[in-house]
Design a protein around this motif. Structure first.
Motif, short mmCIF file in Angstrom:
data_model
loop_
_atom_site.label_atom_id
_atom_site.label_comp_id
_atom_site.label_asym_id
_atom_site.label_seq_id
_atom_site.Cartn_x
_atom_site.Cartn_y
_atom_site.Cartn_z
N PHE A 39 0.86 -1.19 0.00
CA PHE A 39 0.00 0.00 0.00
C PHE A 39 0.90 1.25 0.00
O PHE A 39 1.86 1.31 0.77
CB PHE A 39 -0.88 -0.02 1.25
N PRO A 40 0.62 2.24 -0.86
CA PRO A 40 1.46 3.45 -0.89
C PRO A 40 1.39 4.23 0.43
O PRO A 40 0.30 4.58 0.87
CB PRO A 40 0.86 4.27 -2.04
N GLU A 41 2.55 4.43 1.05
CA GLU A 41 2.58 5.05 2.38
C GLU A 41 1.95 6.45 2.40
O GLU A 41 1.36 6.85 3.39
CB GLU A 41 4.02 5.13 2.91
N GLU A 42 2.05 7.18 1.29
CA GLU A 42 1.50 8.54 1.27
C GLU A 42 -0.03 8.51 1.32
O GLU A 42 -0.68 9.53 1.56
CB GLU A 42 2.01 9.33 0.06
N ARG A 44 -1.64 6.48 3.42
CA ARG A 44 -2.05 5.97 4.74
C ARG A 44 -2.56 7.13 5.60
O ARG A 44 -1.95 7.55 6.56
CB ARG A 44 -0.88 5.27 5.43
N LEU A 45 -3.72 7.63 5.22
CA LEU A 45 -4.26 8.84 5.83
C LEU A 45 -5.54 8.51 6.58
O LEU A 45 -6.24 7.55 6.25
CB LEU A 45 -4.59 9.87 4.74
N GLU A 46 -5.84 9.36 7.54
CA GLU A 46 -7.07 9.22 8.32
C GLU A 46 -8.29 9.13 7.39
O GLU A 46 -9.20 8.31 7.59
CB GLU A 46 -7.18 10.43 9.26
N GLU A 47 -8.30 9.98 6.35
CA GLU A 47 -9.47 10.02 5.46
C GLU A 47 -9.63 8.75 4.64
O GLU A 47 -10.68 8.51 4.07
CB GLU A 47 -9.38 11.25 4.54
N ASN A 48 -8.58 7.94 4.54
CA ASN A 48 -8.68 6.69 3.78
C ASN A 48 -9.03 5.48 4.66
O ASN A 48 -9.09 4.35 4.18
CB ASN A 48 -7.37 6.41 3.03
N ILE A 49 -9.24 5.72 5.92
CA ILE A 49 -9.62 4.62 6.83
C ILE A 49 -11.12 4.35 6.69
O ILE A 49 -11.92 5.30 6.70
CB ILE A 49 -9.25 4.96 8.29
N ILE A 50 -11.47 3.10 6.56
CA ILE A 50 -12.89 2.76 6.45
C ILE A 50 -13.50 2.66 7.84
O ILE A 50 -13.05 1.90 8.69
CB ILE A 50 -13.09 1.42 5.71
N LYS A 51 -14.54 3.44 8.06
CA LYS A 51 -15.22 3.41 9.35
C LYS A 51 -16.10 2.16 9.42
O LYS A 51 -16.65 1.72 8.41
CB LYS A 51 -16.12 4.64 9.49
N GLY A 52 -16.23 1.62 10.59
CA GLY A 52 -17.11 0.47 10.75
C GLY A 52 -16.38 -0.86 10.74
O GLY A 52 -16.96 -1.91 10.93
N CYS A 53 -15.06 -0.81 10.52
CA CYS A 53 -14.28 -2.05 10.59
C CYS A 53 -13.63 -2.12 11.97
O CYS A 53 -13.11 -1.12 12.46
CB CYS A 53 -13.19 -2.05 9.54
N GLN A 54 -13.63 -3.32 12.56
CA GLN A 54 -13.03 -3.46 13.88
C GLN A 54 -11.50 -3.33 13.79
O GLN A 54 -10.88 -2.71 14.62
CB GLN A 54 -13.41 -4.80 14.49
N SER A 55 -10.93 -3.90 12.73
CA SER A 55 -9.51 -3.68 12.51
C SER A 55 -9.37 -2.49 11.56
O SER A 55 -10.33 -2.09 10.93
CB SER A 55 -8.88 -4.94 11.91
N LYS A 56 -8.17 -1.96 11.50
CA LYS A 56 -7.95 -0.77 10.65
C LYS A 56 -7.86 -1.19 9.19
O LYS A 56 -7.11 -2.10 8.85
CB LYS A 56 -6.65 -0.09 11.08
N VAL A 57 -8.60 -0.49 8.34
CA VAL A 57 -8.53 -0.76 6.90
C VAL A 57 -8.35 0.57 6.16
O VAL A 57 -9.10 1.51 6.40
CB VAL A 57 -9.82 -1.45 6.40
N TRP A 58 -7.33 0.62 5.31
CA TRP A 58 -7.13 1.79 4.45
C TRP A 58 -7.52 1.40 3.03
O TRP A 58 -7.17 0.31 2.56
CB TRP A 58 -5.67 2.22 4.44
N LEU A 59 -8.23 2.30 2.36
CA LEU A 59 -8.63 2.01 0.97
C LEU A 59 -8.51 3.28 0.15
O LEU A 59 -8.95 4.36 0.56
CB LEU A 59 -10.09 1.52 0.96
N THR A 60 -7.89 3.14 -1.02
CA THR A 60 -7.85 4.27 -1.95
C THR A 60 -7.93 3.71 -3.37
O THR A 60 -7.93 2.49 -3.56
CB THR A 60 -6.60 5.14 -1.72
N THR A 61 -8.03 4.59 -4.35
CA THR A 61 -8.21 4.12 -5.74
C THR A 61 -7.33 4.91 -6.70
O THR A 61 -6.86 6.00 -6.39
CB THR A 61 -9.67 4.36 -6.18
#
Lengths: 143, 407
Positions: A39-42, A44-61
């Motif tokens: 996953f591109p480190e740049e 890894r932002l708060e806004e790319n975290i999916i809410k509602g997951c118990q573990s942390k998930v980052w998603l971008t496109t």
């Protein structure tokens, strides 16, 4: 490129081989997670975290030739494995295909039993977020 | 006298099942313990024979139910050695017991600029009610720090105490780490400056002998379901002198003496704090759980649980990648840990695939996890019906899981 349905059928077949053995199934999911592209480190932002997951998930496109490429990561290997399945099915598709997709493989491989109800909610949140991206791209493409 | 664990296990029907094709190993006892057959029989027996509303009925069933309900109050009084049964209030759980004190005692006795002291080890249920109170009253919430082993720093606690401190609300045994806090000393020091002390006994009452008169705590909150009893039932012990001057928590039936539209006068304690129809069936069945504990003897239970903890420390400690979290000198049978390179949730799911039930995550102690620099832990907590052989089986599974990232 195989259709969304073809890929789903492949996944269903792979999980059928594992049968009812929960332990092997989890090991397999974790292995899939290990194969997820970095996953591109740049991103890894708060806004790319999916809410509602118990573990942390980052998603971008990324958009390539009017198709959506998904990039994702998680701090847990099992969740990474689940995302990798979703990416395998949905990444590289047009927004229309993604929005239309009926992701029946999740029920058919008995994911609810494997990961439990809390993680199933997280998985639904991931799918919702992936579809929201598709909706946004579709709106942009139609302008 | 060593306990006959096999005989004890037979009393717990839920233990005898397979999970994911493996015999269930239940190591989530700090979350809730299983219930012996006697408790289950009492629950159904109540509904089959005695069901009726208590305290005001003129008929035989109501009288029987009332008698049994009040017998449990007496049983709880003996269990914690309270001075009198009127000091025992039935609530929904530890959380409600703490909220009752924060709301009732807090509303009356805490004003602007006053101080409330809690510790880093607290469960959210002993943080949030005080935060809410402090926000409302413009009071100050202070937190006792801990060392890296998960032990409270007593010197720091003394520094926090001032003449403004109105209440110290502290966990007796940490749910996340198992640390036993030196509460007797804390209570003594708090009392020296005139502060009251609430003990969160959710995790201590099932492991340690509790004598509220000896401890001299002002309040003690705990839950029946962590003591082999039914869910949805908690206890608040409070000293009579305090309960009497505290305003009611909720209004309704049962808690009144006389109601007119102009004014209501309140019932005596404990009824003043038990508005509405209480959790009759669960209260009655809880007596069977207390009987179960006293039939075994708390010191015998503790000895067995300590042996299990030692055994787990030794056998898990040999696993490559095993990192214990919380290594206090004084602990109950709780072992919190991480596996190098792995998320606790993944470890928990894989243990479950092996039929082993543990808890993973922050254990409702997010500030503690932040202090320890962790996202969470895996927690195995042992009870009287657990065996060394179950721990051995978990060690085998855990070693296999740890190997994924610790070759």
């Amino acid at each position: 490129m195989s259709s969304i349905q073809d890929i789903q059928d492949q996944i269903i077949e792979e999980f059928a081989i594992l049968g009812d053995d929960k332990e092997s199934t989890i090991y397999y999911i974790m292995e899939l997670g290990g194969q997820l592209p970095k996953f591109p480190e740049e991103e890894r932002l708060e806004e790319n975290i999916i809410k509602g997951c118990q573990s942390k998930v980052w998603l971008t496109t990324r958009e390539e030739d009017d198709r959506i490429q998904y990039l994702a990561d998680s701090n847990t290997d099992i969740t990474k494995g689940l995302i990798s399945l979703l990416i395998r099915v949905l990444s590289g598709r047009t927004p229309q295909e993604i929005l239309k997709a009926d992701l029946d493989f999740i029920d058919k491989i008995g994911m609810g039993n494997i990961i439990g109800s809390q993680r199933s909610n997280g998985l639904s949140a991931m799918i919702k977020q992936m579809k929201l991206y598709a909706l946004a791209y579709q709106a942009k493409q139609n302008v | 006298m060593p306990l006959n664990i096999e005989k004890i296990r037979k009393m717990f029907p839920v233990l005898h099942q397979e999970v994911n094709g493996k015999p269930l190993i239940y190591f989530d006892n700090a979350a809730t313990t299983q219930k012996p057959q006697s408790v289950l029989d009492s629950l159904t027996g109540y509904y089959e024979h005695d069901n009726s509303n208590i305290h005001r009925g003129a008929h035989t069933l109501a009288d029987r139910a009332t008698r049994h309900y009040e017998e449990t109050r007496e049983g709880v009084k003996n269990f914690i050695n309270a001075n009198e049964s009127a000091e025992i209030i039935f609530t929904k759980g530890t959380t409600e017991s703490i909220n009752l004190v924060a709301s009732s005692f807090g509303r009356k006795f805490i004003t602007k600029g006053d101080e409330v002291i809690i510790s880093t080890l607290e469960h959210h249920s002993n943080i949030v009610p005080w935060q809410m109170l402090c926000e409302e009253k413009e009071a100050i919430l202070k937190v006792i720090p801990i060392n890296d082993k998960g032990e409270i720093l007593l010197d720091e606690f003394e520094n926090l105490l001032t003449e403004k401190t109105k209440i110290v609300s502290i966990v007796h045994v940490s749910n996340a780490l198992g640390t036993i806090n030196p509460v007797k000393e804390i209570i003594k020091k708090a009392h020296q400056i005139g502060a009251k002390v609430l003990l969160d006994g959710a995790q201590s009452t099932n492991h340690l002998d509790i004598d509220v008169q000896d401890l001299d705590c002002d309040f003690l909150a705990f839950s029946a379901h962590k003591l082999y009893g039914p869910t949805g039932l908690g206890i608040l012990y409070g000293k009579r002198s305090l309960l009497e001057i505290m305003p009611p928590y909720q209004g309704g039936g049962e808690m009144i003496k006389e109601v007119t539209f102009a004014k209501t006068t309140y019932n005596e304690i404990p009824f003043k704090f038990e508005a509405g129809t209480p959790n009759i069936a669960d209260v009655i069945a809880f007596q069977k759980a207390l009987d179960f504990i006293s039939s075994l003897g708390k010191s015998n239970i503790k000895r067995h649980e300590d042996e299990l903890l030692d055994h787990a420390n030794n056998s898990f400690g040999q696993i490559n990648g095993f990192v214990p979290v919380g290594t206090a000198a004084e602990k109950v049978s709780v072992i919190s840990f991480n596996i190098n390179g792995m998320h606790p949730f993944d470890v928990g799911v894989m243990l479950d695939a092996n039929g082993i039930a543990v808890r993973t995550g922050h254990h409702c102690t997010q500030p503690l996890m932040q202090r320890l620099g962790l996202e969470g832990t895996v927690r195995a907590s042992f009870s009287v019906y657990n065996t060394k052989s179950e721990i051995d089986q978990m060690a085998v599974s855990l070693a296999k899981i740890a190997k994924i990232k610790n070759k």
